[in-house]
Motif scaffolding. Structure first.
Motif, mmCIF file in Angstrom:
data_model
loop_
_atom_site.group_PDB
_atom_site.id
_atom_site.type_symbol
_atom_site.label_atom_id
_atom_site.label_comp_id
_atom_site.label_asym_id
_atom_site.label_seq_id
_atom_site.Cartn_x
_atom_site.Cartn_y
_atom_site.Cartn_z
ATOM 1 N N VAL A 1 10.970 3.036 -0.992
ATOM 2 C CA VAL A 1 11.329 4.400 -1.332
ATOM 3 C C VAL A 1 12.485 4.206 -2.542
ATOM 4 N N LEU A 2 13.570 3.496 -2.171
ATOM 5 C CA LEU A 2 14.769 3.320 -3.060
ATOM 6 C C LEU A 2 14.192 2.534 -4.273
ATOM 7 N N ALA B 1 1.720 9.860 -5.246
ATOM 8 C CA ALA B 1 2.270 11.040 -4.833
ATOM 9 C C ALA B 1 1.442 11.957 -4.374
ATOM 10 N N ASP B 2 0.486 11.389 -3.489
ATOM 11 C CA ASP B 2 -0.228 12.257 -2.525
ATOM 12 C C ASP B 2 0.320 12.120 -1.215
ATOM 13 N N GLU B 3 0.346 13.248 -0.415
ATOM 14 C CA GLU B 3 1.169 13.391 0.837
ATOM 15 C C GLU B 3 0.157 12.756 1.925
ATOM 16 N N LYS B 4 -1.062 12.764 1.823
ATOM 17 C CA LYS B 4 -2.076 12.327 2.883
ATOM 18 C C LYS B 4 -2.153 10.759 2.814
ATOM 19 N N LEU B 5 -1.977 10.315 1.566
ATOM 20 C CA LEU B 5 -1.981 8.794 1.426
ATOM 21 C C LEU B 5 -0.622 8.286 1.854
ATOM 22 N N LEU B 6 0.577 9.111 1.672
ATOM 23 C CA LEU B 6 1.678 8.540 2.220
ATOM 24 C C LEU B 6 1.780 8.603 3.621
ATOM 25 N N ASP B 7 0.934 9.830 4.249
ATOM 26 C CA ASP B 7 0.969 9.434 5.869
ATOM 27 C C ASP B 7 -0.062 8.446 6.313
ATOM 28 N N GLN B 8 -0.881 8.324 5.623
ATOM 29 C CA GLN B 8 -1.919 7.061 5.935
ATOM 30 C C GLN B 8 -1.129 5.762 5.849
ATOM 31 N N THR B 9 -0.422 5.476 4.890
ATOM 32 C CA THR B 9 0.378 4.112 4.460
ATOM 33 C C THR B 9 1.410 4.089 5.476
ATOM 34 N N ILE B 10 2.023 4.939 5.875
ATOM 35 C CA ILE B 10 3.058 4.981 6.870
ATOM 36 C C ILE B 10 2.584 4.624 8.312
ATOM 37 N N HIS B 11 1.532 5.498 8.609
ATOM 38 C CA HIS B 11 0.971 4.884 9.597
ATOM 39 C C HIS B 11 0.258 3.338 9.936
ATOM 40 N N ILE B 12 -0.305 3.185 8.936
ATOM 41 C CA ILE B 12 -0.835 1.595 8.945
ATOM 42 C C ILE B 12 0.514 0.759 9.113
ATOM 43 N N LEU C 1 0.790 -1.229 -0.048
ATOM 44 C CA LEU C 1 0.080 -0.038 -0.138
ATOM 45 C C LEU C 1 0.734 1.374 -0.025
ATOM 46 N N TYR C 2 1.861 1.225 0.723
ATOM 47 C CA TYR C 2 2.968 2.309 0.754
ATOM 48 C C TYR C 2 3.598 2.573 -0.707
ATOM 49 N N SER C 3 3.758 1.417 -1.489
ATOM 50 C CA SER C 3 4.484 1.684 -2.668
ATOM 51 C C SER C 3 3.318 2.053 -3.602
ATOM 52 N N ALA C 4 2.199 2.089 -3.487
ATOM 53 C CA ALA C 4 0.971 2.615 -4.346
ATOM 54 C C ALA C 4 0.903 3.819 -3.987
ATOM 55 N N ALA C 5 0.845 4.091 -2.755
ATOM 56 C CA ALA C 5 0.978 5.781 -2.474
ATOM 57 C C ALA C 5 2.010 6.461 -2.869
ATOM 58 N N ILE C 6 3.301 5.883 -2.982
ATOM 59 C CA ILE C 6 4.415 6.760 -3.785
ATOM 60 C C ILE C 6 4.105 6.650 -5.164
ATOM 61 N N ALA C 7 3.394 5.887 -5.690
ATOM 62 C CA ALA C 7 3.123 5.929 -7.146
ATOM 63 C C ALA C 7 2.023 7.004 -7.240
ATOM 64 N N ARG D 1 9.223 11.013 -8.420
ATOM 65 C CA ARG D 1 8.339 10.590 -7.271
ATOM 66 C C ARG D 1 9.067 9.762 -6.031
ATOM 67 N N MET D 2 10.103 9.187 -6.470
ATOM 68 C CA MET D 2 11.139 8.624 -5.464
ATOM 69 C C MET D 2 11.620 9.691 -4.555
ATOM 70 N N LEU D 3 12.287 10.887 -5.205
ATOM 71 C CA LEU D 3 12.603 12.040 -4.300
ATOM 72 C C LEU D 3 11.461 12.528 -3.430
ATOM 73 N N THR D 4 10.393 12.643 -3.943
ATOM 74 C CA THR D 4 9.082 13.196 -3.225
ATOM 75 C C THR D 4 8.939 12.448 -2.139
ATOM 76 N N ALA D 5 8.836 10.980 -2.126
ATOM 77 C CA ALA D 5 8.784 9.983 -1.141
ATOM 78 C C ALA D 5 9.868 10.068 -0.135
ATOM 79 N N ALA D 6 11.031 10.196 -0.677
ATOM 80 C CA ALA D 6 12.034 10.354 0.304
ATOM 81 C C ALA D 6 12.197 11.301 1.154
ATOM 82 N N GLU D 7 11.820 12.524 0.831
ATOM 83 C CA GLU D 7 11.779 13.911 1.333
ATOM 84 C C GLU D 7 10.550 13.583 2.471
ATOM 85 N N HIS D 8 9.646 12.990 2.136
ATOM 86 C CA HIS D 8 8.541 13.011 2.958
ATOM 87 C C HIS D 8 8.571 11.962 4.074
ATOM 88 N N LEU D 9 9.243 10.859 3.802
ATOM 89 C CA LEU D 9 9.800 9.721 4.700
ATOM 90 C C LEU D 9 10.491 10.449 5.742
#
Length: 222
Positions: free
Chosen positions: A64-65, A38-49, A30-36, A75-83
């Motif tokens: 992320v890598l 590229a929505d911050e709220k989804l990234l927040d939710q999937t990391i919390h899960i 699910l986290y991988s899908a959220a990276i694809a 998108r990788m860099l966006t996810a890396a910055e968010h993480l």
């Protein structure tokens, strides 16, 4: 954001995500899908899960890598910055250094072994097809993709493959979905796990979901 994704549906599915089996692997998918997406709220939710199910930063970092292989550097860099913002890395010192001959040879050896494992009896056809189009690309796939990235020991190949399936569903990449669903089976993923990963997205990504279910059926998985 991927045009095929319904954010409201995705958020609802995340809110209703209470897996009875494979919770860690499915959370990473699910986290991988959220990276694809590229929505911050989804990234927040999937990391919390993932954190709820016991995942540490290292596993998220590996997803992320590997994402740049399938989604590109932006998108990788966006996810890396968010993480890093959400779960800062420990204060570790990494020396910027030239790649050694031993390191490059290991990437080639590991990459060749893993690529053969993922593609199974289709490895020869893959090699012939890609080399026929662009010889350098197959070499890069082996060394860069399967050797440098996907052979990293911090995450198992089953977790990696189903996370790849999840981001390819978001991207609606039918050919690659077929290859990686079959590849996941080749490296030991059960049909139950693959079905769960596909169904976890469901109507949040209609076209990609339908493509994945079609590929699942073509491979004779039930």
């Amino acid at each position: 954001m991927s045009a095929g994704v319904n954010l409201t549906s995705f958020q609802r599915r995340l809110a209703d995500f209470h897996p009875q089996r494979y919770p860690l692997t499915r959370s990473l998918a699910l986290y991988s899908a959220a990276i694809a997406v590229a929505d911050e709220k989804l990234l927040d939710q999937t990391i919390h899960i993932g954190r709820t199910h016991g995942l540490g930063r290292e596993k998220f970092h590996e997803i992320v890598l590997q994402s740049y292989l399938f989604l590109g550097f932006p998108r990788m860099l966006t996810a890396a910055e968010h993480l890093t913002r959400l779960l800062p890395a420990a204060n570790e010192s990494f020396a910027f250094r030239q790649i050694s001959q031993e390191e490059s040879e290991q990437w080639f050896t590991n990459g060749l072994q893993l690529c053969r494992a993922v593609y199974g009896d289709g490895y020869g056809r893959l090699k012939e097809k890609v080399e026929g189009m662009a010889p350098d690309v197959f070499r890069w796939m082996v060394i860069e993709g399967y050797g440098k990235v996907l052979s990293r020991p911090q995450l198992g190949i089953v977790d990696r493959e189903v996370a790849i399936i999840s981001c390819l569903i978001v991207e609606n990449r039918a050919r690659q979905l077929f290859s990686h669903i079959r590849g996941a089976v080749n490296v030991g993923a059960s049909s139950d796990l693959i079905r769960d990963v596909i169904d976890d997205l469901g109507d949040a990504d209609g076209p990609g979901y339908n493509a994945a279910r079609s590929m699942f059926g073509k491979l004779g998985l039930v």
